[in-house]
Design a protein around this motif. Sequence first.
Motif, PDB file in Angstrom:
ATOM      1  N   PHE A 143      -0.233  13.452   2.187  1.00 45.04           N
ATOM      2  CA  PHE A 143       0.677  12.307   2.229  1.00 45.04           C
ATOM      3  C   PHE A 143      -0.030  11.012   2.600  1.00 45.04           C
ATOM      4  CE2 PHE A 143       0.922  14.140   6.487  1.00 45.04           C
ATOM      5  CZ  PHE A 143       0.848  13.026   7.323  1.00 45.04           C
ATOM      6  N   ALA A 144      -1.252  11.083   3.121  1.00 41.42           N
ATOM      7  CA  ALA A 144      -2.016   9.882   3.461  1.00 41.42           C
ATOM      8  C   ALA A 144      -3.496  10.224   3.411  1.00 41.42           C
ATOM      9  CB  ALA A 144      -1.645   9.371   4.850  1.00 41.42           C
ATOM     10  N   CYS A 145      -4.303   9.249   2.981  1.00 39.79           N
ATOM     11  CA  CYS A 145      -5.741   9.495   2.892  1.00 39.79           C
ATOM     12  C   CYS A 145      -6.517   8.219   3.183  1.00 39.79           C
ATOM     13  CB  CYS A 145      -6.107  10.016   1.512  1.00 39.79           C
ATOM     14  SG  CYS A 145      -7.849  10.472   1.366  1.00 39.79           S
ATOM     15  N   ILE A 146      -7.466   8.352   4.080  1.00 41.09           N
ATOM     16  CA  ILE A 146      -8.415   7.279   4.353  1.00 41.09           C
ATOM     17  C   ILE A 146      -9.714   7.685   3.680  1.00 41.09           C
ATOM     18  CG2 ILE A 146      -9.684   6.011   6.123  1.00 41.09           C
ATOM     19  CD1 ILE A 146      -7.400   6.812   8.089  1.00 41.09           C
ATOM     20  N   GLY A 147     -10.219   6.842   2.794  1.00 43.27           N
ATOM     21  CA  GLY A 147     -11.442   7.159   2.071  1.00 43.27           C
ATOM     22  C   GLY A 147     -12.668   7.094   2.956  1.00 43.27           C
ATOM     23  N   ALA A 173      -0.090  -4.305  -1.320  1.00 42.66           N
ATOM     24  CA  ALA A 173      -0.944  -3.131  -1.475  1.00 42.66           C
ATOM     25  C   ALA A 173      -1.789  -3.336  -2.724  1.00 42.66           C
ATOM     26  CB  ALA A 173      -0.092  -1.865  -1.611  1.00 42.66           C
ATOM     27  N   ILE A 174      -2.756  -2.439  -2.897  1.00 46.86           N
ATOM     28  CA  ILE A 174      -3.544  -2.429  -4.124  1.00 46.86           C
ATOM     29  C   ILE A 174      -3.459  -1.032  -4.730  1.00 46.86           C
ATOM     30  CG2 ILE A 174      -5.115  -4.236  -3.321  1.00 46.86           C
ATOM     31  CD1 ILE A 174      -7.228  -2.023  -2.886  1.00 46.86           C
ATOM     32  N   ARG A 175      -3.850  -0.914  -5.966  1.00 44.05           N
ATOM     33  CA  ARG A 175      -3.886   0.395  -6.633  1.00 44.05           C
ATOM     34  C   ARG A 175      -4.833   1.295  -5.858  1.00 44.05           C
ATOM     35  NH1 ARG A 175      -3.872   4.608  -9.006  1.00 44.05           N
ATOM     36  NH2 ARG A 175      -4.411   5.176 -11.113  1.00 44.05           N
ATOM     37  N   ALA A 176      -4.397   2.495  -5.554  1.00 45.94           N
ATOM     38  CA  ALA A 176      -5.224   3.458  -4.821  1.00 45.94           C
ATOM     39  C   ALA A 176      -6.216   4.101  -5.781  1.00 45.94           C
ATOM     40  CB  ALA A 176      -4.357   4.517  -4.157  1.00 45.94           C
ATOM     41  N   PRO A 177      -7.500   3.831  -5.597  1.00 50.66           N
ATOM     42  CA  PRO A 177      -8.490   4.436  -6.497  1.00 50.66           C
ATOM     43  C   PRO A 177      -8.430   5.962  -6.436  1.00 50.66           C
ATOM     44  CG  PRO A 177      -9.516   2.798  -5.049  1.00 50.66           C
ATOM     45  CD  PRO A 177      -8.105   3.013  -4.564  1.00 50.66           C
ATOM     46  N   TYR A 178      -8.607   6.600  -7.585  1.00 47.93           N
ATOM     47  CA  TYR A 178      -8.689   8.055  -7.716  1.00 47.93           C
ATOM     48  C   TYR A 178      -7.351   8.779  -7.546  1.00 47.93           C
ATOM     49  CZ  TYR A 178     -13.452   6.586  -6.779  1.00 47.93           C
ATOM     50  OH  TYR A 178     -14.646   5.919  -6.793  1.00 47.93           O
ATOM     51  N   PHE A 179      -6.270   8.052  -7.332  1.00 49.19           N
ATOM     52  CA  PHE A 179      -4.968   8.676  -7.122  1.00 49.19           C
ATOM     53  C   PHE A 179      -4.036   8.351  -8.293  1.00 49.19           C
ATOM     54  CE2 PHE A 179      -6.547   8.694  -2.805  1.00 49.19           C
ATOM     55  CZ  PHE A 179      -6.018   9.847  -2.253  1.00 49.19           C
ATOM     56  N   ASP A 220     -11.727   1.687   4.229  1.00 51.37           N
ATOM     57  CA  ASP A 220     -11.254   0.322   4.006  1.00 51.37           C
ATOM     58  C   ASP A 220      -9.743   0.208   3.830  1.00 51.37           C
ATOM     59  OD1 ASP A 220     -11.339   1.655   1.614  1.00 51.37           O
ATOM     60  OD2 ASP A 220     -12.581   0.181   0.578  1.00 51.37           O
ATOM     61  N   GLY A 221      -9.014   1.268   4.128  1.00 50.26           N
ATOM     62  CA  GLY A 221      -7.562   1.246   4.033  1.00 50.26           C
ATOM     63  C   GLY A 221      -7.032   2.657   3.945  1.00 50.26           C
ATOM     64  N   VAL A 222      -5.716   2.763   3.867  1.00 52.65           N
ATOM     65  CA  VAL A 222      -5.079   4.084   3.762  1.00 52.65           C
ATOM     66  C   VAL A 222      -4.269   4.144   2.477  1.00 52.65           C
ATOM     67  CG1 VAL A 222      -3.068   3.373   5.150  1.00 52.65           C
ATOM     68  CG2 VAL A 222      -3.629   5.798   4.929  1.00 52.65           C
ATOM     69  N   SER A 223      -4.423   5.244   1.748  1.00 52.66           N
ATOM     70  CA  SER A 223      -3.659   5.465   0.523  1.00 52.66           C
ATOM     71  C   SER A 223      -2.438   6.317   0.848  1.00 52.66           C
ATOM     72  CB  SER A 223      -4.530   6.167  -0.525  1.00 52.66           C
ATOM     73  OG  SER A 223      -5.606   5.332  -0.897  1.00 52.66           O
ATOM     74  N   VAL A 224      -1.294   5.905   0.306  1.00 49.76           N
ATOM     75  CA  VAL A 224      -0.032   6.609   0.546  1.00 49.76           C
ATOM     76  C   VAL A 224       0.749   6.723  -0.755  1.00 49.76           C
ATOM     77  CG1 VAL A 224       0.172   5.915   2.971  1.00 49.76           C
ATOM     78  CG2 VAL A 224       1.138   4.456   1.193  1.00 49.76           C
ATOM     79  N   LYS A 225       1.630   7.702  -0.803  1.00 58.66           N
ATOM     80  CA  LYS A 225       2.465   7.927  -1.984  1.00 58.66           C
ATOM     81  C   LYS A 225       3.738   7.086  -1.891  1.00 58.66           C
ATOM     82  CE  LYS A 225       4.382  11.581  -4.859  1.00 58.66           C
ATOM     83  NZ  LYS A 225       4.014  10.856  -6.070  1.00 58.66           N
ATOM     84  N   CYS A 226       4.114   6.520  -3.015  1.00 54.74           N
ATOM     85  CA  CYS A 226       5.377   5.782  -3.125  1.00 54.74           C
ATOM     86  C   CYS A 226       6.390   6.671  -3.845  1.00 54.74           C
ATOM     87  CB  CYS A 226       5.160   4.504  -3.938  1.00 54.74           C
ATOM     88  SG  CYS A 226       4.055   3.322  -3.160  1.00 54.74           S
ATOM     89  N   PRO A 227       7.664   6.324  -3.756  1.00 53.92           N
ATOM     90  CA  PRO A 227       8.682   7.140  -4.434  1.00 53.92           C
ATOM     91  C   PRO A 227       8.462   7.253  -5.944  1.00 53.92           C
ATOM     92  CG  PRO A 227       9.718   5.604  -2.918  1.00 53.92           C
ATOM     93  CD  PRO A 227       8.264   5.242  -2.984  1.00 53.92           C
ATOM     94  N   LYS A 281      -0.768   6.897 -10.227  1.00 59.71           N
ATOM     95  CA  LYS A 281      -0.249   5.524 -10.191  1.00 59.71           C
ATOM     96  C   LYS A 281       0.884   5.322  -9.189  1.00 59.71           C
ATOM     97  CE  LYS A 281      -1.559   4.306 -14.878  1.00 59.71           C
ATOM     98  NZ  LYS A 281      -1.093   3.889 -16.199  1.00 59.71           N
ATOM     99  N   SER A 282       1.445   6.404  -8.668  1.00 56.95           N
ATOM    100  CA  SER A 282       2.502   6.272  -7.665  1.00 56.95           C
ATOM    101  C   SER A 282       1.935   6.133  -6.254  1.00 56.95           C
ATOM    102  CB  SER A 282       3.455   7.467  -7.729  1.00 56.95           C
ATOM    103  OG  SER A 282       2.757   8.673  -7.452  1.00 56.95           O
ATOM    104  N   TRP A 283       0.616   6.096  -6.137  1.00 51.83           N
ATOM    105  CA  TRP A 283      -0.052   5.908  -4.842  1.00 51.83           C
ATOM    106  C   TRP A 283      -0.599   4.486  -4.755  1.00 51.83           C
ATOM    107  CZ3 TRP A 283      -1.550   9.606  -0.918  1.00 51.83           C
ATOM    108  CH2 TRP A 283      -1.011  10.873  -1.117  1.00 51.83           C
ATOM    109  N   VAL A 284      -0.547   3.921  -3.545  1.00 45.71           N
ATOM    110  CA  VAL A 284      -1.123   2.601  -3.289  1.00 45.71           C
ATOM    111  C   VAL A 284      -2.026   2.683  -2.060  1.00 45.71           C
ATOM    112  CG1 VAL A 284       0.822   1.320  -4.289  1.00 45.71           C
ATOM    113  CG2 VAL A 284       0.818   1.840  -1.832  1.00 45.71           C
ATOM    114  N   ARG A 285      -2.897   1.695  -1.947  1.00 44.34           N
ATOM    115  CA  ARG A 285      -3.714   1.607  -0.737  1.00 44.34           C
ATOM    116  C   ARG A 285      -3.313   0.367   0.043  1.00 44.34           C
ATOM    117  NH1 ARG A 285      -9.841   1.265  -1.450  1.00 44.34           N
ATOM    118  NH2 ARG A 285      -9.477  -0.954  -1.458  1.00 44.34           N
ATOM    119  N   LEU A 286      -3.052   0.582   1.312  1.00 36.97           N
ATOM    120  CA  LEU A 286      -2.754  -0.512   2.229  1.00 36.97           C
ATOM    121  C   LEU A 286      -4.038  -0.869   2.965  1.00 36.97           C
ATOM    122  CD1 LEU A 286       0.490   1.031   3.740  1.00 36.97           C
ATOM    123  CD2 LEU A 286       0.367  -0.729   1.985  1.00 36.97           C
ATOM    124  N   GLU A 287      -4.331  -2.146   3.007  1.00 35.74           N
ATOM    125  CA  GLU A 287      -5.523  -2.607   3.709  1.00 35.74           C
ATOM    126  C   GLU A 287      -5.260  -2.598   5.213  1.00 35.74           C
ATOM    127  OE1 GLU A 287      -8.330  -3.247   2.018  1.00 35.74           O
ATOM    128  OE2 GLU A 287      -7.349  -2.916   0.101  1.00 35.74           O
TER     129      GLU A 287
END
Length: 117
Positions: free
Chosen positions: A37-41, A66-72, A45-52, A74-80
């Motif tokens: 449900f959450a990932c710090i690379g 947010a920005i597009r979460a690399p490697y995830f 440099d931020g945390v990736s989370v799933k959106c609905p 498209k329903s995931w974003v990365r928060l800085e």
Amino acid sequence: MTGRNLVNEICAKLPGAEKSDPWGGGHDAWKVHGKMFACIGSKGDGVSVKCPDIETAGVLIDAGAAIRAPYFHKSWVRLEWDAPEDELRHRIAVSYDIIRASLTKKLQASLPQREDN
């Protein structure tokens, strides 16, 4: 408190949450019953989370929250890390709730109710 430490503190309080480093190299992947449900690379440099859904992710990206979460997906974003703490807490909780709801009813029932953290 650094962004990584804050996110790890938030995630650790969620029922059934477990941290792992599935790819090696210093990732903090937070999972509930094996589902992330959450990932710090590894760059931290931020945390990736799933959106609905993809649309919600797009709205957050278009709004600059947010920005597009690399490697995830498209329903995931990365928060800085400079995202407001309440936004980090909210987005992590939403992601956790989405993943928790995807578990079997039996697994969901085995977890205590989530308290706002």
